[in-house]
Design a protein around this motif. Structure first.
Motif, PDB file in Angstrom:
ATOM      1  N   UNK A 161       0.819  -1.209   0.000  1.00  0.00           N
ATOM      2  CA  UNK A 161       0.000   0.000   0.000  1.00  0.00           C
ATOM      3  C   UNK A 161       0.854   1.261   0.000  1.00  0.00           C
ATOM      4  N   UNK A 162       2.055   1.164   0.561  1.00  0.00           N
ATOM      5  CA  UNK A 162       2.937   2.329   0.641  1.00  0.00           C
ATOM      6  C   UNK A 162       3.713   2.567  -0.646  1.00  0.00           C
ATOM      7  N   UNK A 163       3.679   1.639  -1.570  1.00  0.00           N
ATOM      8  CA  UNK A 163       4.446   1.742  -2.812  1.00  0.00           C
ATOM      9  C   UNK A 163       3.598   2.394  -3.902  1.00  0.00           C
ATOM     10  N   UNK A 164       4.242   3.018  -4.895  1.00  0.00           N
ATOM     11  CA  UNK A 164       3.495   3.549  -6.045  1.00  0.00           C
ATOM     12  C   UNK A 164       2.719   2.435  -6.740  1.00  0.00           C
ATOM     13  N   UNK A 165       1.539   2.769  -7.215  1.00  0.00           N
ATOM     14  CA  UNK A 165       0.689   1.772  -7.853  1.00  0.00           C
ATOM     15  C   UNK A 165       1.398   1.125  -9.042  1.00  0.00           C
ATOM     16  N   UNK A 166       2.168   1.905  -9.781  1.00  0.00           N
ATOM     17  CA  UNK A 166       2.855   1.380 -10.966  1.00  0.00           C
ATOM     18  C   UNK A 166       3.903   0.341 -10.606  1.00  0.00           C
ATOM     19  N   UNK A 167       4.416   0.401  -9.376  1.00  0.00           N
ATOM     20  CA  UNK A 167       5.455  -0.542  -8.949  1.00  0.00           C
ATOM     21  C   UNK A 167       4.872  -1.833  -8.386  1.00  0.00           C
ATOM     22  N   UNK A 168       3.562  -1.875  -8.162  1.00  0.00           N
ATOM     23  CA  UNK A 168       2.954  -3.016  -7.481  1.00  0.00           C
ATOM     24  C   UNK A 168       3.185  -4.345  -8.191  1.00  0.00           C
ATOM     25  N   UNK A 169       3.008  -4.455  -9.516  1.00  0.00           N
ATOM     26  CA  UNK A 169       3.207  -5.766 -10.151  1.00  0.00           C
ATOM     27  C   UNK A 169       4.597  -6.343  -9.915  1.00  0.00           C
ATOM     28  N   UNK A 170       5.633  -5.513 -10.026  1.00  0.00           N
ATOM     29  CA  UNK A 170       6.995  -6.000  -9.814  1.00  0.00           C
ATOM     30  C   UNK A 170       7.205  -6.412  -8.359  1.00  0.00           C
ATOM     31  N   UNK A 171       6.618  -5.643  -7.439  1.00  0.00           N
ATOM     32  CA  UNK A 171       6.770  -5.965  -6.021  1.00  0.00           C
ATOM     33  C   UNK A 171       6.022  -7.250  -5.668  1.00  0.00           C
ATOM     34  N   UNK A 172       4.878  -7.462  -6.302  1.00  0.00           N
ATOM     35  CA  UNK A 172       4.122  -8.692  -6.063  1.00  0.00           C
ATOM     36  C   UNK A 172       4.930  -9.900  -6.533  1.00  0.00           C
ATOM     37  N   UNK A 173       5.530  -9.778  -7.712  1.00  0.00           N
ATOM     38  CA  UNK A 173       6.241 -10.919  -8.265  1.00  0.00           C
ATOM     39  C   UNK A 173       7.549 -11.190  -7.532  1.00  0.00           C
ATOM     40  N   UNK A 174       8.236 -10.137  -7.105  1.00  0.00           N
ATOM     41  CA  UNK A 174       9.535 -10.325  -6.447  1.00  0.00           C
ATOM     42  C   UNK A 174       9.414 -10.523  -4.946  1.00  0.00           C
ATOM     43  N   UNK A 175       8.303 -10.051  -4.355  1.00  0.00           N
ATOM     44  CA  UNK A 175       8.145 -10.143  -2.909  1.00  0.00           C
ATOM     45  C   UNK A 175       7.585 -11.483  -2.472  1.00  0.00           C
ATOM     46  N   UNK A 176       7.451 -11.637  -1.189  1.00  0.00           N
ATOM     47  CA  UNK A 176       6.896 -12.886  -0.652  1.00  0.00           C
ATOM     48  C   UNK A 176       6.201 -12.619   0.672  1.00  0.00           C
ATOM     49  N   UNK A 177       5.226 -13.446   0.959  1.00  0.00           N
ATOM     50  CA  UNK A 177       4.541 -13.433   2.253  1.00  0.00           C
ATOM     51  C   UNK A 177       5.161 -14.544   3.090  1.00  0.00           C
ATOM     52  N   UNK A 178       5.721 -14.239   4.263  1.00  0.00           N
ATOM     53  CA  UNK A 178       6.383 -15.280   5.065  1.00  0.00           C
ATOM     54  C   UNK A 178       5.514 -16.503   5.320  1.00  0.00           C
ATOM     55  N   UNK A 179       4.204 -16.292   5.408  1.00  0.00           N
ATOM     56  CA  UNK A 179       3.314 -17.412   5.708  1.00  0.00           C
ATOM     57  C   UNK A 179       2.856 -18.192   4.505  1.00  0.00           C
ATOM     58  N   UNK A 180       3.357 -17.852   3.307  1.00  0.00           N
ATOM     59  CA  UNK A 180       2.999 -18.591   2.089  1.00  0.00           C
ATOM     60  C   UNK A 180       4.299 -19.069   1.460  1.00  0.00           C
TER      61      UNK A 180
END
Length: 573
Positions: A161-180
């Motif tokens: 939510x704190x990141x620019x909307x345009x950056x969200x797809x890259x952050x989703x693909x590169x990031x991870x949820x510790x519980x998943x």
């Protein structure tokens, strides 16, 4: 606790029944209806096809056509059978750790995306679907369940939510949820914040669907998502000559690897932009087979008697219409007293509310928030009066004689919908019998939501609200967590400021309880406490009435969908 799913080198077994907590799931008889034909769906608005945002019946029914989940609810004429999640993409029941904080699920190797290469659906796709629920600027309305259950999910949403909307797809693909945790292509492990006996039900929500990499190129829940939809279900979009929506069988889908979707129609058309009246008229005229969303208009229902009754299906479950008591509003001094709130429960005329909602075909009186298919449901009414018509004498006396001062008038907040107007009038009449004036304050949907979201700025005493379960069966959480949990993220009923730490503890305990009988006892005890406290006064269950054409042979409403499963609709030859 659960049988192990097996080693990754073994072939996928045939899907079988399972449940989130120990129970005996009924076996659904093999379908005898013949597949084939074109199912014609009619709707007011075409869903986006994005499963993460599928929280309405039409959206969930459409998701059934083109998505899959790790677990799903079958279409079963027995309502109990249709409320127990069964393996879908999963090979079988999850393997649960001894402390019940880790769920390991193995995926079927035969499940494929509708891509040119028929790419396999992997654990990475599942994890991507969970991460994408946090997509800004408007995250999934269902994210609250996962934020309250999966380790690190809420924090991932906060970061996104704190990141620019345009950056969200890259952050989703590169990031991870510790519980998943992704363990190769075929295994995913979920790490929970605390034990939850309904976690498999969460995995059965459309919001838990895997999402392909290609979806990140388009805004969530958007027309662009629909235009570029990649199917995992039994149907896919194909070009239509008139520019309408046409779905045909998906060649990458295998019925042998899907024990949920029967995929009876050969083709499915969707026509949108229609009013409920037009939809009903077209179905009556044989120009459509079923509505994807929307209720049957009242005047049409009144005509569906005799020969037309076999074309109407009515659910035995649905959202609950209730009154929420404002504990910080104009009459707070009185309404904070439990004895005064108990008197309010005698003021209401539930039978009149049912009439306002369309009569006993469309609604039923209730003094509870849990419903018959839910774990822990037991008939309970601490303030029974007459035949659900109320008790004006006890109502008037209770509001007149209390430590907070005599109450002669209360304000009622509603939306500007015709349904709320009818219910409000029924309540005004009932309260007037006890000498209490009910001042109705009407707001549009957006204004209403603002007014009921901040209990510290209440200008109302009572608010009409809807408590709409997202699933049934092991479903106490979907009723009570949005109502009682202050940290809840996402849509919730009207907030009257009802805060009792003991209830949150009871909620957590009921979720963590091991064993069906004890879970039922815990949910029943929580319900009795809330209903007795009368900070929320249940009024009626609103049933879903769905009309279908004479060409439809079988039509079974699935409670978690709120309508019939379109893949299980059989058509006459």
């Amino acid at each position: 606790m659960f049988a192990a799913a097996g080693c990754s080198g073994e072939p996928d077994p045939a899907p079988g029944p399972m449940a989130a907590s120990p129970s005996s799931a009924p076996t659904t008889a093999a379908p005898v209806e013949k597949p084939g034909g074109t199912l014609r769906l009619l709707t007011g608005q075409m869903p986006s096809g994005d499963p993460g945002w599928a929280d309405e019946p039409g959206e969930r029914a459409f998701a059934r056509l083109v998505t899959r989940q790790l677990y799903s609810y079958p279409s079963d004429p027995d309502v109990t059978g249709s409320t127990i999640p069964r393996p879908d993409l999963a090979v079988g029941a999850p393997v649960v750790s001894e402390d019940r904080l880790a769920y390991t699920v193995r995926l079927r190797s035969a499940a494929r995306w509708n891509t040119p290469s028929q790419r396999r659906i992997t654990a990475t796709d599942v994890a991507r679907g969970f991460k994408r629920l946090c997509s800004p600027p408007t995250p999934s309305p269902l994210r609250g369940y996962y934020a309250a259950t999966i380790r690190g999910f809420a924090e991932f949403c906060t970061q996104l939510a704190a990141a620019p909307v345009a950056d969200a797809p890259a952050l989703i693909e590169s990031g991870s949820i510790p519980g998943v945790e992704v363990v190769g292509d075929d295994t995913i492990v979920f790490h929970l914040l605390k034990a939850s006996n309904d976690f498999v039900d969460l995995l059965a929500l459309p919001a838990s669907s895997p999402v392909p990499l290609e979806a990140l190129a388009y805004p969530a829940d958007s027309p662009e998502y629909l235009d570029n939809l990649i199917s995992a279900g039994p149907y896919r979009f194909v070009p239509a000559p008139d520019g309408s929506y046409l779905l045909s069988r998906n060649p990458s889908w295998s019925g042998s690897s899907d024990g949920i979707r029967r995929a009876l129609p050969d083709h499915i058309t969707v026509t949108d932009g229609l009013t409920p009246e037009t939809i009903a008229a077209r179905i009556e005229a044989g120009e459509g087979d079923m509505a994807l969303d929307g209720e049957v208009p009242a005047d049409v229902l009144s005509d569906l008697t005799g020969d037309g009754g076999d074309r109407l299906a009515v659910s035995s479950t649905g959202p609950v219409t209730a009154l929420v008591v404002g504990l910080n509003g104009p009459s707070a001094a009185a309404l904070r007293e439990q004895q005064v709130r108990a008197a309010l429960a005698y003021c209401v005329d539930r039978a009149a509310v049912v009439d306002a909602l369309g009569g006993p075909t469309l609604a039923g009186e209730t003094s509870q928030l849990l419903q018959a298919p839910m774990t822990g449901y037991e008939q309970y009414d601490p303030y029974a009066a007459g035949e659900d018509t109320g008790d004006p004498v006890r109502c008037g006396e209770g509001l007149a004689n209390n430590p907070g001062g005599k109450v002669t008038a209360l304000s009622l907040l509603t939306t500007d919908s015709a349904t709320d107007a009818a219910v409000a009038q029924a309540l005004r009449t009932a309260f007037a019998r006890a000498g209490i004036r009910l001042d109705v304050r009407i707001r549009n949907a957006e204004q209403y939501q603002q007014a009921v979201s901040n209990p510290q700025a209440q200008f109302w005493d009572l608010a009409l609200t809807t408590i709409d379960p997202d699933w049934f069966g092991d479903a106490g959480r979907t009723v009570y967590q949005p109502l009682l949990d202050e940290t809840w993220a996402g849509a919730r009923p009207a907030d009257g400021g009802y805060r009792l730490g003991d209830l949150q503890t009871r909620l957590d305990g009921a979720l963590a309880t091991l064993g069906k009988d004890q879970a039922a006892a815990d949910w029943s005890a929580l319900e009795r406490a809330v209903v007795s406290d009368a900070a929320v006064v249940p009024l009626a269950v609103r049933y879903s009435a769905r009309l279908h054409s004479a060409a439809v042979v079988t039509f079974t409403i699935v409670p978690s969908l709120g309508t019939a499963d379109p893949t299980a609709v059989a058509l006459a030859p």
